[in-house]
Structures are given as C-alpha cells and as structure tokens.
Design a protein around this motif. Structure first.
Motif, PDB file in Angstrom:
ATOM      1  N   GLY A  96       0.790  -1.223   0.000  1.00 51.25           N
ATOM      2  CA  GLY A  96       0.000   0.000   0.000  1.00 51.25           C
ATOM      3  C   GLY A  96       0.821   1.271   0.000  1.00 51.25           C
ATOM      4  N   GLU A  97       2.089   1.168  -0.375  1.00 50.03           N
ATOM      5  CA  GLU A  97       2.977   2.332  -0.369  1.00 50.03           C
ATOM      6  C   GLU A  97       3.430   2.640  -1.794  1.00 50.03           C
ATOM      7  N   THR A  98       3.295   3.884  -2.192  1.00 50.00           N
ATOM      8  CA  THR A  98       3.701   4.292  -3.535  1.00 50.00           C
ATOM      9  C   THR A  98       4.678   5.461  -3.462  1.00 50.00           C
ATOM     10  N   PHE A  99       5.370   5.682  -4.581  1.00 53.72           N
ATOM     11  CA  PHE A  99       6.362   6.747  -4.663  1.00 53.72           C
ATOM     12  C   PHE A  99       6.134   7.554  -5.941  1.00 53.72           C
ATOM     13  N   ASP A 100       6.449   8.837  -5.859  1.00 52.37           N
ATOM     14  CA  ASP A 100       6.334   9.699  -7.040  1.00 52.37           C
ATOM     15  C   ASP A 100       7.477   9.457  -8.013  1.00 52.37           C
ATOM     16  N   ALA A 101       8.629   9.091  -7.484  1.00 53.54           N
ATOM     17  CA  ALA A 101       9.813   8.887  -8.317  1.00 53.54           C
ATOM     18  C   ALA A 101      10.777   7.950  -7.612  1.00 53.54           C
ATOM     19  N   VAL A 102      11.694   7.395  -8.409  1.00 53.41           N
ATOM     20  CA  VAL A 102      12.766   6.554  -7.868  1.00 53.41           C
ATOM     21  C   VAL A 102      14.097   7.123  -8.332  1.00 53.41           C
ATOM     22  N   CYS A 103      15.049   7.169  -7.416  1.00 52.32           N
ATOM     23  CA  CYS A 103      16.404   7.614  -7.736  1.00 52.32           C
ATOM     24  C   CYS A 103      17.313   6.400  -7.666  1.00 52.32           C
ATOM     25  N   LEU A 104      17.776   5.940  -8.827  1.00 50.77           N
ATOM     26  CA  LEU A 104      18.688   4.798  -8.904  1.00 50.77           C
ATOM     27  C   LEU A 104      20.118   5.294  -8.730  1.00 50.77           C
ATOM     28  N   LEU A 105      20.796   4.758  -7.728  1.00 49.29           N
ATOM     29  CA  LEU A 105      22.166   5.159  -7.409  1.00 49.29           C
ATOM     30  C   LEU A 105      23.060   3.924  -7.454  1.00 49.29           C
ATOM     31  N   GLN A 106      23.869   3.814  -8.487  1.00 44.64           N
ATOM     32  CA  GLN A 106      24.695   2.624  -8.674  1.00 44.64           C
ATOM     33  C   GLN A 106      25.993   2.724  -7.874  1.00 44.64           C
ATOM     34  N   PRO A 107      26.355   1.683  -7.133  1.00 48.57           N
ATOM     35  CA  PRO A 107      27.594   1.710  -6.351  1.00 48.57           C
ATOM     36  C   PRO A 107      28.852   1.874  -7.200  1.00 48.57           C
ATOM     37  N   THR A 108      28.750   1.574  -8.484  1.00 46.28           N
ATOM     38  CA  THR A 108      29.927   1.621  -9.359  1.00 46.28           C
ATOM     39  C   THR A 108      30.411   3.035  -9.657  1.00 46.28           C
ATOM     40  N   THR A 109      29.646   4.048  -9.262  1.00 48.18           N
ATOM     41  CA  THR A 109      30.115   5.444  -9.378  1.00 48.18           C
ATOM     42  C   THR A 109      30.195   6.018  -7.964  1.00 48.18           C
ATOM     43  N   PRO A 110      31.252   5.705  -7.221  1.00 48.50           N
ATOM     44  CA  PRO A 110      31.287   5.975  -5.778  1.00 48.50           C
ATOM     45  C   PRO A 110      31.582   7.415  -5.378  1.00 48.50           C
ATOM     46  N   PHE A 111      31.981   8.275  -6.317  1.00 53.71           N
ATOM     47  CA  PHE A 111      32.447   9.600  -5.913  1.00 53.71           C
ATOM     48  C   PHE A 111      31.492  10.731  -6.282  1.00 53.71           C
ATOM     49  N   ARG A 112      30.214  10.419  -6.491  1.00 57.29           N
ATOM     50  CA  ARG A 112      29.230  11.488  -6.718  1.00 57.29           C
ATOM     51  C   ARG A 112      29.084  12.305  -5.439  1.00 57.29           C
ATOM     52  N   ALA A 113      28.844  13.580  -5.577  1.00 54.18           N
ATOM     53  CA  ALA A 113      28.613  14.429  -4.400  1.00 54.18           C
ATOM     54  C   ALA A 113      27.126  14.398  -4.045  1.00 54.18           C
ATOM     55  N   THR A 187       7.711   7.669 -11.355  1.00 53.10           N
ATOM     56  CA  THR A 187       7.230   6.296 -11.297  1.00 53.10           C
ATOM     57  C   THR A 187       6.395   5.923 -12.508  1.00 53.10           C
ATOM     58  N   GLU A 188       5.580   6.834 -13.006  1.00 51.69           N
ATOM     59  CA  GLU A 188       4.710   6.502 -14.139  1.00 51.69           C
ATOM     60  C   GLU A 188       5.507   6.046 -15.351  1.00 51.69           C
ATOM     61  N   TRP A 189       6.719   6.585 -15.528  1.00 54.47           N
ATOM     62  CA  TRP A 189       7.554   6.193 -16.658  1.00 54.47           C
ATOM     63  C   TRP A 189       8.302   4.894 -16.368  1.00 54.47           C
ATOM     64  N   LEU A 190       8.694   4.698 -15.130  1.00 56.26           N
ATOM     65  CA  LEU A 190       9.336   3.434 -14.762  1.00 56.26           C
ATOM     66  C   LEU A 190       8.382   2.263 -14.983  1.00 56.26           C
ATOM     67  N   GLU A 191       7.121   2.476 -14.661  1.00 56.18           N
ATOM     68  CA  GLU A 191       6.124   1.425 -14.858  1.00 56.18           C
ATOM     69  C   GLU A 191       5.921   1.111 -16.333  1.00 56.18           C
ATOM     70  N   LYS A 192       6.240   2.078 -17.196  1.00 61.94           N
ATOM     71  CA  LYS A 192       6.150   1.861 -18.643  1.00 61.94           C
ATOM     72  C   LYS A 192       7.444   1.289 -19.220  1.00 61.94           C
ATOM     73  N   GLY A 193       8.462   1.113 -18.350  1.00 63.23           N
ATOM     74  CA  GLY A 193       9.707   0.524 -18.801  1.00 63.23           C
ATOM     75  C   GLY A 193      10.745   1.510 -19.286  1.00 63.23           C
TER      76      GLY A 193
END
Length: 233
Positions: A96-113, A187-193
């Motif tokens: 029953g929990e939804t989100f407006d957006a998702v932020c994907l943060l990949q560990p392979t780029t470790p030095f982002r600020a 999220t609406e775009w993630l659901e569309k792939g």
C-alpha cells in the motif's frame, strides 16, 4: 515529492569479483553510495536491492534498509535495471505504499557528491521533467557530428545522417553521455519501462572525480582518485 532511493548491488560480478563489498580506500564500495544517499534529506527511504545475504548485511551495517532479498532472476548478467526498479515498486505497492519517483544510485560510481543528487531532485521539481540524469560532456573528437558509422558495404557515413561534416570545433553542438551516477525518474515512466520518459533533463557531474567501476583498471583508477582526494584535502 515522495522519492525512493534505490541502490542495486547484485552478487556475481565478473569484471571485479565481489566488487560491491570489496574494500575501496578502507570501506566497502557500496558504502560510498549509501552514505551519499543518507546525506540527502529529500528521500523517503534509502534501500538496497540485492540477491545476496552477505551484501545485505554490509548494506544494513552502513545504514541502508533491506526490505527484501531480490529474486535470483533479477540478478543475472542479462537482468535489466528497469526490472530491478519495477520489482521494488511492486513490493511496496503490495504493502500500500507508492512513490512519485525513484532515484537509482549505482555503487559503481562511488564519488558522486550528495549535492548532485539534490540538484537532480530540485530540477525535477521546479522544471517538471519526466526524468533527470547525471551527465558529462562528450569530448569534441567523439561528438556524434564527427563520428562515422559503416554500412553493410563498409562505406562510412556521418553518424548523425548529415551529408557534410561540421568543419569547425566551435560550431559543434554540445553533446553529453550518461556517467551512471544518478538516474531520477518519475514512477509513471518506470512502470512503462523507461528511465528517461519523454522530457529528459540533466545535471552535469564533476569530471575530475568520475569513475564507473566495471573492470580492474577502473578499480585502480578509483584507488588513485582516493589518494588524490586525500592529498588535496
């Protein structure tokens, strides 16, 4: 906005075996990304999506939530990142929990600020983009207007389809490539792939601290960057 920060970290890396928990500068690789995400006050949750109990234990130790263990089918070499994100969204939707957006943060780029992440979120909020992705400029010699593709007969053609090449560097349009540090998508775009939607915005990363770890040479570069950062601090 209700935003989920999702850090994907599967087992079975071939380029750098065990890279997600391998020590880089004295701490696990994935710890860098977890720490950065936790510094951003705009996230509703910071979760780690993994198929591995050992990786999950390390992620929990560094402060990430571990709401599930990812199915093995979503942890293969061929598994898509969009499938990993959709799995997390479906997990929370069932609760029953939804989100407006998702932020994907990949560990392979470790030095982002952390401020780079915040800047992407603010840009999405204020400019109403479907997605905001971190980018770096393409060096002019690799600009698509100067890149050639070969056809089935081996003849070369300008990659953009133009008949005449742009002669002067100063006339080249700006071009950018994804550096892998931040993918923020509604999220609406993630659901569309789609990670990019129809209206894609971007924020420029810092090129001096850019590394995307996929091979052992990338790992060596990351170690060198850490040393440089220590010397300059």
């Amino acid at each position: 906005m209700n935003i989920l920060a999702l850090i994907p970290a599967r087992s079975g890396s071939k380029g750098v075996p065990g890279k997600n928990t391998k020590l880089l500068g004295g701490k696990p690789l994935l710890a860098y990304t977890i720490e950065q995400a936790l510094e951003v006050s705009l996230f509703s949750k910071v979760i780690l999506s993994t198929d591995c109990e050992q990786i999950a234990a390390v992620g929990k130790e560094w402060g990430a939530e571990i709401p599930f263990i990812r199915p093995a089918s979503l942890a293969t070499d061929s598994a898509s990142s969009i499938g990993v994100v959709q799995h997390a969204l479906d997990f929370y939707k069932e609760k029953g929990e939804t989100f407006d957006a998702v932020c994907l943060l990949q560990p392979t780029t470790p030095f982002r600020a952390p401020h780079l992440i915040s800047e992407c979120i603010q840009k999405m909020k204020t400019e109403n983009w479907d997605a905001v992705v971190s980018m770096l400029p393409v060096p002019h010699e690799f600009n698509p207007h100067w890149v050639f593709e070969s056809d089935e007969k081996g003849a070369l053609h300008i990659a953009t389809g133009e008949k005449e090449i742009i002669k002067r560097r100063q006339e080249l349009p700006n071009a950018y490539f994804r550096d892998g540090a931040v993918y923020l998508t509604r999220t609406e775009w993630l659901e569309k792939g789609s990670f990019f939607g129809e209206k894609l915005g971007f924020v420029l990363s810092n090129p001096t601290t850019f590394v995307n770890i996929d091979t052992l040479s990338d790992w060596d570069k990351a170690e060198q960057l850490i040393q440089q950062l220590k010397e300059n601090s």
